[in-house]
Structures are given as C-alpha cells and as structure tokens.
Design an enzyme around this catalytic site. Structure first.
Site, PDB file in Angstrom:
ATOM      1  N   CYS A 137       0.821  -1.217   0.000  1.00 54.53           N
ATOM      2  CA  CYS A 137       0.000   0.000   0.000  1.00 54.53           C
ATOM      3  C   CYS A 137       0.854   1.266   0.000  1.00 54.53           C
ATOM      4  O   CYS A 137       0.672   2.146  -0.849  1.00 54.53           O
ATOM      5  CB  CYS A 137      -0.977  -0.017   1.168  1.00 54.53           C
ATOM      6  N   PHE A 138       1.783   1.376   0.950  1.00 55.09           N
ATOM      7  CA  PHE A 138       2.692   2.524   0.942  1.00 55.09           C
ATOM      8  C   PHE A 138       3.467   2.573  -0.375  1.00 55.09           C
ATOM      9  O   PHE A 138       3.656   3.642  -0.971  1.00 55.09           O
ATOM     10  CB  PHE A 138       3.690   2.446   2.102  1.00 55.09           C
TER      11      PHE A 138
END
Length: 327
Positions: A137-138
């Site tokens: 996600c990051f």
C-alpha cells in the site's frame, strides 16, 4: 460470457473483506470459495458484517484447485508456505497480496514467475502474466508519485518521504498501537527509514532509472483514522512546475485510475475508490509531490481486481467504478 470462477485464501482480514465485496459486485466474476481455517463453516457476513444481505456463502476449509483466479490474502511469509503445500491447475492465475514475491530475488517460485503488479509500470507484462505479486500500500502511493520522474531520468538527489496510513493498514489483529484508546487523538511514526516497502520502491525506481544512486528516505506514520494513505515527498528538481506537470500528465495520460490535480488534494477524494490522485508544488529548487490512495483498495484489493481485469482482457475499470466517501 461465462464468469470467472474465483477462490480466496485467507478470508477474514480487511483486504479479504474488501476483495469479497468487490468480487460479489463484479459482473464477470463468481465467488467460488473463500478459504479460512479459523472460520470454516461460519457465514462470511458473520465476520464481514457489511456483507449481510450480499452473500450467504460460508467460509470453507475445502479448496477447488481448478478455479480461474486464486487470490492469496495471507500474512507476509505465508503465501510461500501455502503454495508449497497446495497445487492448482496450470490454467489457474494467482494474485498474491503479500510481500512474498514482490522483489526480483523472490519472483520465481516453484516454476511460477511472479510479475510485479503495478499497472502504471508493468501493464503489458501484467496482461501476459499468470502470476502477480500485488504491490504494497505505501509502495503504491509512493511509486505513483515517483514514476514520472524516474521515467524521465531526472531523479538526481535524495528523496524525502513522509506518509500517514489509517489503522486498517495494520490488519485486524489488535495491538497496543491499533487499540482505539491508543490510536484516537494520537499520532506516531514507526519503522523510520527501514519500512519493508522500501525494497520494492527502490527496485521500481532503478528499473526506470538505473543511474539513480541517491537515498530514498521514508518516514511512515500511524494516523488516527481508519483508511487511506496521505503521502508527501520532495526532491531537488531543476525544471519549472510547468515542466513537472507536463511530465506527470504525459506519463499518466492513459492511466485508468491515476490522476494529476492542479488543486490541493485531501484524503476523502480517494477513500472507497481505486484512484490515486497526485498534486505537484514547486518551492525554490524542490518539487513536492502529494499522493493519496485508499490503502485497502488501490493499495491492496482494488489493485488486485485491476490486475485480474488486465490479465483477462476485461475493461480495466470493470467492477471498480466506485464513488469516494466524500461526505
């Protein structure tokens, strides 16, 4: 047209819950089974309570090895163990949402070649792939902020990143940093400069700009909200803001879900969508890039569906035309 038969391994977590929700509403997919050893026999909507009225399926501990697509929603390190113990049809396409196969050193496993599933980077290889390693996600938010610069070979200096994620990024298991009384009205950083997503971020930058030798400094933060990632990064940039905007608009001109905004952006624009929205700002010799995504959708399950669509030559936005929870 016959629908794809879909299996999910590891069905109780946040990303699996979102994946189930999306697949139940996907016009070209049929949810064949959701495997969970801890919940076998329970109704899916007893765990994912937002799905009551949407499905009467039970979790199962039986596996159909002939499904068209298999999603792995297991904890990091567990996908490798699962695939060592279980075999599937050669026609089954696998999309893994863990970090087990994202790095080049790990992409070949048991005669399976995993393609890194960032569509804005690898659309053609994804279309031809049988196995996908879904990005973190990051990593998704940060890479989408960096791709146009690396593609133009203009990253020449250190990159400084500050990014905040919602509580769902930590998963469903309780810890002292996800408990409401700790998280509410609170803010903290963790894994400063050492977050595991740095590996795939550096790998992607070097794929596009092999000459990049500077540092990518990443400060991840815990926010006191449920979902979303708000990332800001800056680096030295010799061009004008107009030149930077041209780079970004040109790079993403055909992107289905990544957009460049001329106005300041905020997190509510992307929560409950598969979008990434970027904003550019120039201050003296520094370019500031802001990137926002929903960590459970573009950062996980939505991107996994996007990859499934590409692998099967569906419209890339199929099943993902979602409205943001703006108010």
């Amino acid at each position: 047209m016959k629908k794809l038969e879909i299996g999910i391994i590891g069905g109780a977590g946040y990303t699996a819950g979102e994946l189930i929700r999306l697949l139940l509403n996907h016009p070209k997919a049929n949810l064949n089974f959701v495997f969970s050893t801890s919940n076998a026999g329970n109704k899916i909507h007893n765990i994912h309570k937002d799905l009551i009225g949407s499905t009467d399926l039970d979790f199962t501990n039986d596996i159909n090895s002939d499904v068209d697509v298999l999603f792995l929603c297991l904890g990091h390190g567990n996908s490798t163990a699962f695939l060592e113990k279980n075999t599937f049809s050669n026609a089954t396409k696998i999309i893994d949402l863990s970090n087990d196969f994202r790095l080049v050193a790990d992409k070949n496993f048991n005669e399976k070649d995993f393609i890194y599933g960032l569509p804005e980077l690898n659309k053609t290889p994804i279309k031809n792939a049988n196995h996908i390693a879904n990005p973190g996600c990051f990593a998704t938010a940060i890479q989408l902020a960096l791709l146009p610069l690396a593609n133009a070979k203009v990253l020449q200096n250190d990159v400084h990143i500050n990014a905040v994620t919602g509580a769902t990024g930590a998963g469903t298991s309780l810890s002292k940093t996800t408990h409401f009384t700790w998280r509410d009205n609170n803010f903290s950083h963790y894994k400063a400069f050492t977050h595991q997503h740095l590996g795939e971020i550096n790998q992607t930058v070097n794929q596009l700009q092999s000459s990049f030798k500077s540092d990518i400094n990443f400060m991840p933060n815990r926010g006191n909200f449920s979902r979303g990632i708000f990332a800001t990064l800056y680096t030295k940039f010799d061009g004008t803001i107009e030149e930077a905007k041209i780079l970004y608009h040109n790079y993403y001109k055909d992107a289905a879900f990544t957009f460049v905004s001329d106005e300041d952006i905020h997190l509510k624009q992307v929560v409950n969508t598969n979008k990434c929205i970027l904003h550019l700002h120039k201050h003296e010799d520094k370019l500031l890039v802001t990137s926002i995504i929903d960590n459970l959708l573009k950062g996980a399950s939505g991107q996994a569906i996007q990859n499934m669509n590409l692998m099967h030559e569906f419209e890339e936005t199929e099943g993902l035309k979602l409205k943001a929870n703006y108010f």
